[in-house]
Design a protein around this motif. Sequence first.
Motif, PDB file in Angstrom:
ATOM      1  N   LEU A  37       0.810  -1.223   0.000  1.00  0.00           N
ATOM      2  CA  LEU A  37       0.000   0.000   0.000  1.00  0.00           C
ATOM      3  C   LEU A  37       0.841   1.270   0.000  1.00  0.00           C
ATOM      4  O   LEU A  37       0.292   2.373  -0.031  1.00  0.00           O
ATOM      5  CB  LEU A  37      -0.913   0.024   1.241  1.00  0.00           C
ATOM      6  CG  LEU A  37      -1.785  -1.216   1.461  1.00  0.00           C
ATOM      7  CD1 LEU A  37      -2.610  -1.054   2.737  1.00  0.00           C
ATOM      8  CD2 LEU A  37      -2.686  -1.476   0.263  1.00  0.00           C
ATOM      9  N   HIS A  38       2.151   1.111   0.091  1.00  0.00           N
ATOM     10  CA  HIS A  38       3.011   2.300   0.102  1.00  0.00           C
ATOM     11  C   HIS A  38       4.224   2.021  -0.770  1.00  0.00           C
ATOM     12  O   HIS A  38       5.276   1.601  -0.281  1.00  0.00           O
ATOM     13  CB  HIS A  38       3.411   2.662   1.544  1.00  0.00           C
ATOM     14  CG  HIS A  38       4.120   3.977   1.657  1.00  0.00           C
ATOM     15  ND1 HIS A  38       4.102   4.741   2.803  1.00  0.00           N
ATOM     16  CD2 HIS A  38       4.862   4.687   0.758  1.00  0.00           C
ATOM     17  CE1 HIS A  38       4.804   5.834   2.611  1.00  0.00           C
ATOM     18  NE2 HIS A  38       5.295   5.818   1.367  1.00  0.00           N
ATOM     19  N   LEU A  39       4.014   2.259  -2.061  1.00  0.00           N
ATOM     20  CA  LEU A  39       5.070   2.015  -3.044  1.00  0.00           C
ATOM     21  C   LEU A  39       4.944   3.078  -4.131  1.00  0.00           C
ATOM     22  O   LEU A  39       3.886   3.212  -4.742  1.00  0.00           O
ATOM     23  CB  LEU A  39       4.893   0.622  -3.669  1.00  0.00           C
ATOM     24  CG  LEU A  39       5.863   0.390  -4.819  1.00  0.00           C
ATOM     25  CD1 LEU A  39       6.897  -0.659  -4.452  1.00  0.00           C
ATOM     26  CD2 LEU A  39       5.170   0.012  -6.097  1.00  0.00           C
ATOM     27  N   HIS A  40       6.024   3.846  -4.309  1.00  0.00           N
ATOM     28  CA  HIS A  40       6.051   4.826  -5.399  1.00  0.00           C
ATOM     29  C   HIS A  40       6.595   4.093  -6.617  1.00  0.00           C
ATOM     30  O   HIS A  40       7.729   3.599  -6.569  1.00  0.00           O
ATOM     31  CB  HIS A  40       6.968   5.993  -5.036  1.00  0.00           C
ATOM     32  CG  HIS A  40       6.549   6.696  -3.768  1.00  0.00           C
ATOM     33  ND1 HIS A  40       5.807   7.850  -3.769  1.00  0.00           N
ATOM     34  CD2 HIS A  40       6.739   6.367  -2.457  1.00  0.00           C
ATOM     35  CE1 HIS A  40       5.571   8.229  -2.524  1.00  0.00           C
ATOM     36  NE2 HIS A  40       6.130   7.346  -1.700  1.00  0.00           N
ATOM     37  N   ILE A  41       5.811   4.024  -7.678  1.00  0.00           N
ATOM     38  CA  ILE A  41       6.271   3.231  -8.820  1.00  0.00           C
ATOM     39  C   ILE A  41       7.584   3.802  -9.376  1.00  0.00           C
ATOM     40  O   ILE A  41       8.465   3.048  -9.804  1.00  0.00           O
ATOM     41  CB  ILE A  41       5.159   3.068  -9.910  1.00  0.00           C
ATOM     42  CG1 ILE A  41       5.533   1.957 -10.889  1.00  0.00           C
ATOM     43  CG2 ILE A  41       4.841   4.374 -10.610  1.00  0.00           C
ATOM     44  CD1 ILE A  41       5.694   0.567 -10.293  1.00  0.00           C
ATOM     45  N   ALA A  79      -2.375  10.489   2.600  1.00  0.00           N
ATOM     46  CA  ALA A  79      -1.300  11.496   2.570  1.00  0.00           C
ATOM     47  C   ALA A  79      -0.106  11.009   3.365  1.00  0.00           C
ATOM     48  O   ALA A  79      -0.269  10.363   4.409  1.00  0.00           O
ATOM     49  CB  ALA A  79      -1.785  12.830   3.138  1.00  0.00           C
ATOM     50  N   HIS A  80       1.095  11.350   2.865  1.00  0.00           N
ATOM     51  CA  HIS A  80       2.296  11.194   3.680  1.00  0.00           C
ATOM     52  C   HIS A  80       2.216  12.235   4.798  1.00  0.00           C
ATOM     53  O   HIS A  80       1.965  13.420   4.528  1.00  0.00           O
ATOM     54  CB  HIS A  80       3.551  11.481   2.853  1.00  0.00           C
ATOM     55  CG  HIS A  80       3.948  10.390   1.911  1.00  0.00           C
ATOM     56  ND1 HIS A  80       3.099   9.849   0.999  1.00  0.00           N
ATOM     57  CD2 HIS A  80       5.146   9.747   1.757  1.00  0.00           C
ATOM     58  CE1 HIS A  80       3.740   8.915   0.305  1.00  0.00           C
ATOM     59  NE2 HIS A  80       4.985   8.826   0.742  1.00  0.00           N
ATOM     60  N   ALA A  81       2.425  11.800   6.013  1.00  0.00           N
ATOM     61  CA  ALA A  81       2.429  12.743   7.142  1.00  0.00           C
ATOM     62  C   ALA A  81       3.160  12.109   8.312  1.00  0.00           C
ATOM     63  O   ALA A  81       3.061  10.896   8.534  1.00  0.00           O
ATOM     64  CB  ALA A  81       0.997  13.092   7.551  1.00  0.00           C
ATOM     65  N   ASP A  84       0.327   7.756   5.404  1.00  0.00           N
ATOM     66  CA  ASP A  84       1.556   7.128   4.919  1.00  0.00           C
ATOM     67  C   ASP A  84       2.732   7.546   5.797  1.00  0.00           C
ATOM     68  O   ASP A  84       2.947   8.747   6.016  1.00  0.00           O
ATOM     69  CB  ASP A  84       1.758   7.492   3.441  1.00  0.00           C
ATOM     70  CG  ASP A  84       0.598   6.941   2.607  1.00  0.00           C
ATOM     71  OD1 ASP A  84       0.304   5.744   2.765  1.00  0.00           O
ATOM     72  OD2 ASP A  84      -0.035   7.710   1.860  1.00  0.00           O
ATOM     73  N   HIS A  85       3.437   6.582   6.325  1.00  0.00           N
ATOM     74  CA  HIS A  85       4.475   6.707   7.366  1.00  0.00           C
ATOM     75  C   HIS A  85       3.789   6.909   8.726  1.00  0.00           C
ATOM     76  O   HIS A  85       3.489   5.953   9.387  1.00  0.00           O
ATOM     77  CB  HIS A  85       5.493   7.818   7.078  1.00  0.00           C
ATOM     78  CG  HIS A  85       6.343   7.550   5.878  1.00  0.00           C
ATOM     79  ND1 HIS A  85       7.228   6.511   5.820  1.00  0.00           N
ATOM     80  CD2 HIS A  85       6.414   8.183   4.678  1.00  0.00           C
ATOM     81  CE1 HIS A  85       7.834   6.518   4.630  1.00  0.00           C
ATOM     82  NE2 HIS A  85       7.350   7.517   3.925  1.00  0.00           N
ATOM     83  N   GLY A  86       3.608   8.171   9.137  1.00  0.00           N
ATOM     84  CA  GLY A  86       2.922   8.437  10.409  1.00  0.00           C
ATOM     85  C   GLY A  86       3.742   8.044  11.626  1.00  0.00           C
ATOM     86  O   GLY A  86       3.211   7.974  12.738  1.00  0.00           O
ATOM     87  N   SER A 131       7.259  -0.808   1.284  1.00  0.00           N
ATOM     88  CA  SER A 131       8.641  -0.602   0.829  1.00  0.00           C
ATOM     89  C   SER A 131       8.981   0.780   0.277  1.00  0.00           C
ATOM     90  O   SER A 131      10.139   1.038  -0.028  1.00  0.00           O
ATOM     91  CB  SER A 131       9.049  -1.702  -0.144  1.00  0.00           C
ATOM     92  OG  SER A 131       8.071  -1.928  -1.113  1.00  0.00           O
ATOM     93  N   ASP A 132       8.004   1.681   0.076  1.00  0.00           N
ATOM     94  CA  ASP A 132       8.264   3.081  -0.297  1.00  0.00           C
ATOM     95  C   ASP A 132       8.957   3.175  -1.668  1.00  0.00           C
ATOM     96  O   ASP A 132       8.281   3.215  -2.687  1.00  0.00           O
ATOM     97  CB  ASP A 132       9.062   3.783   0.808  1.00  0.00           C
ATOM     98  CG  ASP A 132       8.771   5.278   0.891  1.00  0.00           C
ATOM     99  OD1 ASP A 132       7.859   5.759   0.190  1.00  0.00           O
ATOM    100  OD2 ASP A 132       9.457   5.986   1.670  1.00  0.00           O
ATOM    101  N   ASP A 133      10.295   3.203  -1.680  1.00  0.00           N
ATOM    102  CA  ASP A 133      11.072   3.344  -2.920  1.00  0.00           C
ATOM    103  C   ASP A 133      12.142   2.251  -2.945  1.00  0.00           C
ATOM    104  O   ASP A 133      13.326   2.513  -2.719  1.00  0.00           O
ATOM    105  CB  ASP A 133      11.722   4.731  -2.964  1.00  0.00           C
ATOM    106  CG  ASP A 133      10.683   5.830  -2.892  1.00  0.00           C
ATOM    107  OD1 ASP A 133       9.985   6.060  -3.895  1.00  0.00           O
ATOM    108  OD2 ASP A 133      10.532   6.430  -1.801  1.00  0.00           O
TER     109      ASP A 133
HETATM  110 ZN    ZN Z   1       6.331   7.282   0.349  1.00  0.00          ZN
END
Ligand code: ZN
Length: 323
Positions: free
Chosen positions: A14-18, A192-194, A216-218, A273-275
């Motif tokens: 749910l948290h992956l920037h392509i 939102a990333h926050a 996202d993160h938090g 995994s984010d990036d």
């Molecule tokens: Zn991210």
Amino acid sequence: MTTTGTPPLPKAELHLHIEGTLEPETVFELARRHDVALPYASVEELRAAYDFTDLQSFLDVYYANMAVLRTRDDFAALASAYLRTCPEQGVRHVEMFFDPQAHTARGVAIADVIGGLTDAIEHHADDVSAGLILCFLRDRSAAEAEETLRAAEPYLDRIVGVGLDSAEVGHPPSKFTSVFERARGLGLKPVAHAGEEGPAGYVTEALDELGVLRVDHGIRAIEDDALVARLVRDRTPLTVCPLSNVRLACVPGIGLHPLPEMLAAGLNVSVHSDDPAYFGGYADANYAAVREGLGFTDDQLRTLAANSFTSSFLDDEAVQRLL
Ligand code: ZN
Ligand code: ADE
């Protein structure tokens, strides 16, 4: 190949920037194809530049590398290369972020960005379920975010939600209240990333001003007891990215990551995994990091994986079909 030696747990990403799956080898391959000059002599030299001190030091390299993504086929190949890895990671469903402004600002048509990503999603539909979340770059203007949403309107049937990313500090969620209101009105799910580098107050603002359904993160939410109580009460999902947090120095080391404290507080956390091309690994590597670096038990890992499905925008029936 998995990093655990046993079949990976089924999970949702749910948290992956392509764009964060763009591997250094692909940067060089596309640079050659499109005759783009790179400031690095080799793949090794580029990889050596992935020595980040904070979020901005990463974003500088991340946006610069995107110069090689030019055509609809490039976006399709990027997403295809990622989606192909999902089954071996146990990833059954992906809600992937993309950053249209990082491409339209370079003259790439949003139709090519969304078209290419959609081509790949359709091509891999039998192996993994996937949707798109359009992110606004918070260090650019609210007016530009409005324009981006307008440009994306012809493609809304292919987009699940809207998100907010890029340089956090100094760009509070309230800057984007109006565009999120319009996006929600169009039926898009807000996230939102926050609280990645920014304060816990940005998490509260994302909830109050943007109406986010997921944070996202938090990770910095843990600094505010009242906020933690609210997030626990509402079971608000927090998509935590341990390897990213270590590589961007948001935490001093994996052993000091607040994830155990967050889980113990009753927060609805899952691991992502984010990036991954920049931070040392995909979903399975992040699960391995919390198992090896934080001593998470099999039961705790199963909780994280179960949370990833219930925190997705799939309905219960669709989740059951994936398990
Ligand atoms: Zn991210
Ligand atoms: N864009 C890509 N990765 C990001 C991150 N970790 N934080 C904010 N914006 C991002």
